[in-house]
Design a protein around this motif. Structure first.
Motif, PDB file in Angstrom:
ATOM      1  N   GLN A 463       0.845  -1.185   0.000  1.00  0.00           N
ATOM      2  CA  GLN A 463       0.000   0.000   0.000  1.00  0.00           C
ATOM      3  C   GLN A 463       0.886   1.243   0.000  1.00  0.00           C
ATOM      4  O   GLN A 463       1.823   1.353   0.793  1.00  0.00           O
ATOM      5  CB  GLN A 463      -0.923   0.034   1.223  1.00  0.00           C
ATOM      6  CG  GLN A 463      -1.851   1.238   1.268  1.00  0.00           C
ATOM      7  CD  GLN A 463      -2.564   1.362   2.603  1.00  0.00           C
ATOM      8  OE1 GLN A 463      -2.051   1.969   3.526  1.00  0.00           O
ATOM      9  NE2 GLN A 463      -3.745   0.767   2.711  1.00  0.00           N
ATOM     10  N   GLU A 464       0.584   2.167  -0.906  1.00  0.00           N
ATOM     11  CA  GLU A 464       1.299   3.434  -0.975  1.00  0.00           C
ATOM     12  C   GLU A 464       0.283   4.566  -0.919  1.00  0.00           C
ATOM     13  O   GLU A 464      -0.716   4.547  -1.657  1.00  0.00           O
ATOM     14  CB  GLU A 464       2.128   3.522  -2.262  1.00  0.00           C
ATOM     15  CG  GLU A 464       3.226   2.457  -2.338  1.00  0.00           C
ATOM     16  CD  GLU A 464       3.991   2.506  -3.646  1.00  0.00           C
ATOM     17  OE1 GLU A 464       3.621   3.335  -4.502  1.00  0.00           O
ATOM     18  OE2 GLU A 464       4.936   1.718  -3.811  1.00  0.00           O
ATOM     19  N   THR A 491      -4.165   6.708  -3.143  1.00  0.00           N
ATOM     20  CA  THR A 491      -3.826   5.406  -2.586  1.00  0.00           C
ATOM     21  C   THR A 491      -3.684   4.372  -3.694  1.00  0.00           C
ATOM     22  O   THR A 491      -4.560   4.265  -4.564  1.00  0.00           O
ATOM     23  CB  THR A 491      -4.903   4.940  -1.590  1.00  0.00           C
ATOM     24  OG1 THR A 491      -5.096   5.933  -0.593  1.00  0.00           O
ATOM     25  CG2 THR A 491      -4.490   3.637  -0.920  1.00  0.00           C
ATOM     26  N   ASP A 492      -2.584   3.631  -3.674  1.00  0.00           N
ATOM     27  CA  ASP A 492      -2.368   2.482  -4.561  1.00  0.00           C
ATOM     28  C   ASP A 492      -2.224   1.230  -3.702  1.00  0.00           C
ATOM     29  O   ASP A 492      -1.405   1.199  -2.771  1.00  0.00           O
ATOM     30  CB  ASP A 492      -1.097   2.665  -5.405  1.00  0.00           C
ATOM     31  CG  ASP A 492      -1.223   3.810  -6.395  1.00  0.00           C
ATOM     32  OD1 ASP A 492      -2.320   3.983  -6.962  1.00  0.00           O
ATOM     33  OD2 ASP A 492      -0.221   4.526  -6.604  1.00  0.00           O
ATOM     34  N   GLN A 506      -6.324  -1.975  -6.062  1.00  0.00           N
ATOM     35  CA  GLN A 506      -7.207  -0.827  -5.866  1.00  0.00           C
ATOM     36  C   GLN A 506      -6.406   0.462  -6.080  1.00  0.00           C
ATOM     37  O   GLN A 506      -5.237   0.559  -5.690  1.00  0.00           O
ATOM     38  CB  GLN A 506      -7.813  -0.820  -4.456  1.00  0.00           C
ATOM     39  CG  GLN A 506      -8.705  -1.987  -4.131  1.00  0.00           C
ATOM     40  CD  GLN A 506      -9.254  -1.898  -2.707  1.00  0.00           C
ATOM     41  OE1 GLN A 506      -9.113  -0.899  -2.031  1.00  0.00           O
ATOM     42  NE2 GLN A 506      -9.875  -2.979  -2.259  1.00  0.00           N
ATOM     43  N   HIS A 507      -7.064   1.468  -6.686  1.00  0.00           N
ATOM     44  CA  HIS A 507      -6.476   2.790  -6.860  1.00  0.00           C
ATOM     45  C   HIS A 507      -7.591   3.815  -6.648  1.00  0.00           C
ATOM     46  O   HIS A 507      -8.635   3.737  -7.296  1.00  0.00           O
ATOM     47  CB  HIS A 507      -5.885   2.957  -8.264  1.00  0.00           C
ATOM     48  CG  HIS A 507      -4.909   1.881  -8.650  1.00  0.00           C
ATOM     49  ND1 HIS A 507      -3.589   1.891  -8.253  1.00  0.00           N
ATOM     50  CD2 HIS A 507      -5.093   0.751  -9.379  1.00  0.00           C
ATOM     51  CE1 HIS A 507      -2.987   0.821  -8.731  1.00  0.00           C
ATOM     52  NE2 HIS A 507      -3.871   0.104  -9.416  1.00  0.00           N
ATOM     53  N   TYR A 508      -7.383   4.774  -5.754  1.00  0.00           N
ATOM     54  CA  TYR A 508      -8.402   5.790  -5.543  1.00  0.00           C
ATOM     55  C   TYR A 508      -7.769   7.052  -4.958  1.00  0.00           C
ATOM     56  O   TYR A 508      -6.698   7.017  -4.335  1.00  0.00           O
ATOM     57  CB  TYR A 508      -9.525   5.291  -4.630  1.00  0.00           C
ATOM     58  CG  TYR A 508      -9.078   4.662  -3.330  1.00  0.00           C
ATOM     59  CD1 TYR A 508      -8.844   5.440  -2.195  1.00  0.00           C
ATOM     60  CD2 TYR A 508      -8.903   3.278  -3.224  1.00  0.00           C
ATOM     61  CE1 TYR A 508      -8.439   4.867  -1.017  1.00  0.00           C
ATOM     62  CE2 TYR A 508      -8.511   2.693  -2.029  1.00  0.00           C
ATOM     63  CZ  TYR A 508      -8.280   3.494  -0.929  1.00  0.00           C
ATOM     64  OH  TYR A 508      -7.883   2.917   0.253  1.00  0.00           O
ATOM     65  N   LEU A 562     -12.033  -5.449   0.886  1.00  0.00           N
ATOM     66  CA  LEU A 562     -12.481  -4.279   1.631  1.00  0.00           C
ATOM     67  C   LEU A 562     -11.945  -2.991   1.015  1.00  0.00           C
ATOM     68  O   LEU A 562     -10.783  -2.910   0.605  1.00  0.00           O
ATOM     69  CB  LEU A 562     -12.019  -4.361   3.088  1.00  0.00           C
ATOM     70  CG  LEU A 562     -12.798  -5.258   4.038  1.00  0.00           C
ATOM     71  CD1 LEU A 562     -12.122  -5.267   5.403  1.00  0.00           C
ATOM     72  CD2 LEU A 562     -14.238  -4.810   4.167  1.00  0.00           C
ATOM     73  N   GLY A 563     -12.790  -1.969   0.965  1.00  0.00           N
ATOM     74  CA  GLY A 563     -12.375  -0.646   0.527  1.00  0.00           C
ATOM     75  C   GLY A 563     -12.360   0.326   1.683  1.00  0.00           C
ATOM     76  O   GLY A 563     -12.648  -0.034   2.830  1.00  0.00           O
TER      77      GLY A 563
END
Length: 782
Positions: A463-464, A491-492, A506-508, A562-563
């Protein structure tokens, strides 16, 4: 004529060696109106200050991190006025008519945070951080040690303003093992500025430890209890020239097993393999924790400071559960079997970091560079045996996870025009975690364990988080102040299950605004209003799909899909201060439609109850809280805290599954100085957690009375703390219910306990060593 109504006030501040004191805060208050300063300035490098104010009588207050606050009355006439003999020393008696005021109320509240001054709580020396949080407003702790902030179970804990792996993996046990004798104060930050990470939907808890010296000082502390709990801790602070050192270490745990009892009753509402299943039996718990922390600072010159810090700790927990399983099958004979369960966990952790702080001639201008590294493990070992009437069952589950986290942060504060300031910064957090889980199974004691491929895998997780923020502070029309902030976080996330070849990605990006407005109606009455958007990213323990299946009919597992949870929070606070009286009434509200909630499902064909988490919660909360702290006379101080909360929560995928109702807490505390160095203090209260999606917890109460005495010129203090003496055990009841089933769980924990403690303080004068602020990553589900 207007100029004739104003005068100029000047003076020079020195220490006891007549050396000028730079960067001391000089505040001017109207006589009898000490809540809001009329003028504030700072001493320059020569220790001098100068300000202009209307003519009249005032109180001049001078404060410095190296010394206590000092006050002296002044009379400003038209023209030039000079105050002479301004000197700060660390002794109780200062020169002329200047007096030091260091006693703080037990509870203080600012625009965006509430502070519990632990140093003024005599009972804290023989208590854990978990015990102290139970008395802290806006925080609730249930009978099992689970913590909620502002009615939310997702929050972040900081230590001295920075993230630490000590509380990252196993918050409940870490708080139970952290000694109150180390703590100076606890801040509950409910409306964080844009400078803080957006994560922690309930807010932040900042535990600040004691570290004040000139020369050296420290303490040795020890306590033990009638249940066999013990704690040993020590602190050493040294300041020599430009070097400062702060270190503390300790260990705590239980000398033997602490007995309790656990019972769980499952009643299905639909036809299944049983009509009722009950587990009942004795539980033995044992724990041990050790920790150490060291930080060193060096003042390069008057404007530049560099510091290095590191910590290490390890927590071990072991639980033995021996239960009888009674299974009722309607018209068929009742079956009885035995269930033996051993749960063992290990949580070693360490933290390293460095801060470089650049100050300027204007004390509000500052540039900071910070680095923080955290390394932790969370290892669980679960072994169980079910002695069934038919076939026995042996399960051995092992889950080993580790987390490496690196943070780089730059912050800059720039004063603009008068009473305006801009803060901005950038931050990068890089997390790398892995979880290796294995499940072994056999059905005969003489057989060899065989791996369960469906529950054995290796999970890698990365996670970054990259963020940038800006916050603008200004004062409007003397009575209004505002804080406007905006933070952007990207967030990546990538995850990989090696055995099952399952990928998670996930990317957001989130824009996180916050607003704080303060209106000062008078020197004693202030009104604040705030809006914050908060979010919560899931941690690896929530994502880990490992299935805990030691009890074949009660299983739990994580959800790798999970998000983040996003929450909108508003607050309106009325604050009243007059002398030592403090009172506040606060209205809070929040809304989320992506809440991370744990839910249960019941398989009627097998009778298995499964627990996991998902972003399926929609919740609205409203809360009204009151806080009052006041002295009744020179010897007695009392405090009252109350919170009434309404919440409505529902399942976004099943509108039939919803709960609503009232919950909250109420507590009171007192301090009575009987005679000389002998004191009695105490606290008590009740609390009830907000309604969960399918789970309801019982109302819990607590109370304690503390007797304290000080010897040897107040260097040695001894305490006896009596807790909940009316009952040996407390029943922590939880009810889980939906249209298919009902589960009632009772955990009977040891409740009646007496603590005996002693603390010895040594050393000399007082000064704050640390000038850093530290990295704060306040963003993970606990």
């Amino acid at each position: 004529m207007a100029q004739d109504k104003q005068g100029k006030l000047s003076g020079t501040l020195t220490d006891s060696s007549l050396k000028p004191l730079a960067y001391a805060t000089v505040s001017l208050y109207k006589t009898g109106q000490l809540a809001t300063a009329v003028k504030t300035t700072y001493t320059n490098l020569k220790g001098s200050f100068r300000l202009t104010a209307d003519t009249g009588k005032y109180q001049l207050t001078i404060s410095h991190t190296v010394f206590g606050d000092a006050t002296t009355p002044v009379l400003i006439k038209s023209g030039d006025n000079e105050v002479t003999g301004l000197m700060l020393t660390a002794s109780v008696h200062l020169l002329q008519n200047i007096t030091v005021t260091s006693k703080k109320p037990l509870v203080e509240q600012g625009d965006d945070k509430l502070t519990y001054n632990v140093e003024n709580d005599p009972a804290a020396k023989s208590e854990s951080a978990s015990d102290i949080l139970r008395k802290t407003p806006l925080v609730t702790v249930d009978g099992d040690g689970n913590v909620q902030v502002n009615g939310q179970s997702n929050f972040k804990i900081l230590l001295n303003g920075r993230e630490t792996s000590m509380f990252a993996m196993n918050t409940k046990d870490a708080l139970k093992n952290f000694p109150g004798a180390v703590i100076s104060k606890i801040e509950v930050i409910t409306a964080p500025s844009a400078k803080y990470d957006a994560e922690g939907v309930g807010g932040l808890i900042n535990i600040i430890t004691k570290k004040k010296v000139i020369g050296y000082n420290g303490y040795l502390s020890s306590y033990f209890s009638s249940l066999g709990n013990y704690g040993e801790s020590m602190t050493l602070n040294v300041k020599a020239g430009k070097f400062g050192l702060t270190g503390y270490a300790g260990a705590s745990g239980s000398a033997g097993n602490i007995a309790g009892r656990s019972m769980s009753e499952t009643t299905p509402y639909v036809a299944t393999v049983f009509t009722k299943r009950t587990l009942n039996g004795e539980r033995l718990n044992n724990n041990f924790g050790g920790y150490g922390n060291l930080e060193v600072s060096y003042e390069i010159d008057s404007f530049n400071t560099i510091s290095l810090y590191g910590s290490t700790g390890s927590y071990h927990f072991k639980s033995l559960l021996n239960q009888t399983i009674t299974t009722e099958r309607g018209s068929q004979p009742t079956e009885t079997s035995l269930f033996n369960f051993e749960n063992r966990s290990e949580n070693p952790n360490s933290t390293i970091g460095s801060d470089f702080i650049r100050k300027y001639r204007n004390p509000d201008k500052e540039l900071d560079f910070r680095f923080n590294g955290q390394f932790s493990k969370n290892n669980g070992f679960n072994n169980s045996f079910q002695d069934n009437p038919g076939q026995d069952r042996y399960v051995s589950n092992t889950s080993k996870s580790q987390n490496h986290e690196y943070t780089f942060q730059v912050d800059y504060a720039q004063p603009l025009k008068v009473k305006q300031k801009l803060e901005t910064g950038v931050k990068a957090i890089m997390r790398s975690a892995s979880s290796n889980f294995q499940s072994l199974l056999k059905y005969n004691s003489t057989d060899s364990y065989k791996a369960n491929p469906a529950n054995t895998d290796l999970f890698n997780y990365h996670q970054e988080v990259y963020s940038v923020y800006a916050s603008y502070n200004t004062m409007l029309a003397k009575k209004y102040s505002t804080r406007l902030g905006l933070r952007a976080e990207h967030t990546d996330i990538s995850g990989n299950f090696l055995s099952s070849k399952t990928l998670v990605e996930q990317h957001y990006t989130n824009l996180v605004p916050n607003v704080l407005v303060t209106r000062r109606f008078s020197g004693s009455y202030t009104l604040t209003a705030s809006y914050n958007l908060r979010l919560q990213r899931p941690y690896i323990t929530n994502l880990n799909p490992f299935v805990n299946n030691n009890d074949s009919l009660n299983i739990s597992y994580g959800n790798p899909n999970l998000g983040p949870q996003i929450l909108h929070a508003v607050s309106i606070q009325n604050r009243f201060t007059k002398g030592k009286l403090f009172a506040a009434v606060t209205l809070n509200g929040s809304y989320t439609n992506s809440m991370i909630v744990q839910f249960a499902s019941f398989n009627k064909s097998t009778g298995v109850t499964s627990y996991t988490s998902a972003n399926i919660g929609k919740e609205t909360q409203l809360g009204l809280s009151t806080n009052l702290n006041t002295p009744l006379n020179d010897k007695i101080n009392v405090g009252l805290n109350a919170l009434v909360r309404y919440n409505h929560i529902e399942n976004t995928q099943n509108v039939l599954q919803q709960k609503e109702g009232l919950s909250g807490s109420a507590s009171a505390n007192f301090y009575y100085k009987i005679i000389g160095q002998f004191t009695i203090s105490g606290s008590g209260g009740i609390s009830r957690s907000p309604y969960a999606l399918i789970n309801t917890s019982s109302t819990l109460g607590f109370y304690q009375v503390n007797f304290g005495y000080k010897f040897m010129h107040e260097k040695l203090s001894v305490t006896m703390n009596v807790n909940n003496f009316h009952s040996r055990y407390i029943d922590f009841r939880s009810v889980t219910e939906d249209p298919n089933f009902r589960i009632v769980s009772d955990n009977f924990n040891a409740y009646r306990v007496i603590y005996f403690g002693a603390t010895y303080n040594f050393g000399k004068l007082k000064e704050n060593v640390s000038k850093k602020k530290g990295v704060t990553n306040d963003d993970l589900v606990q």
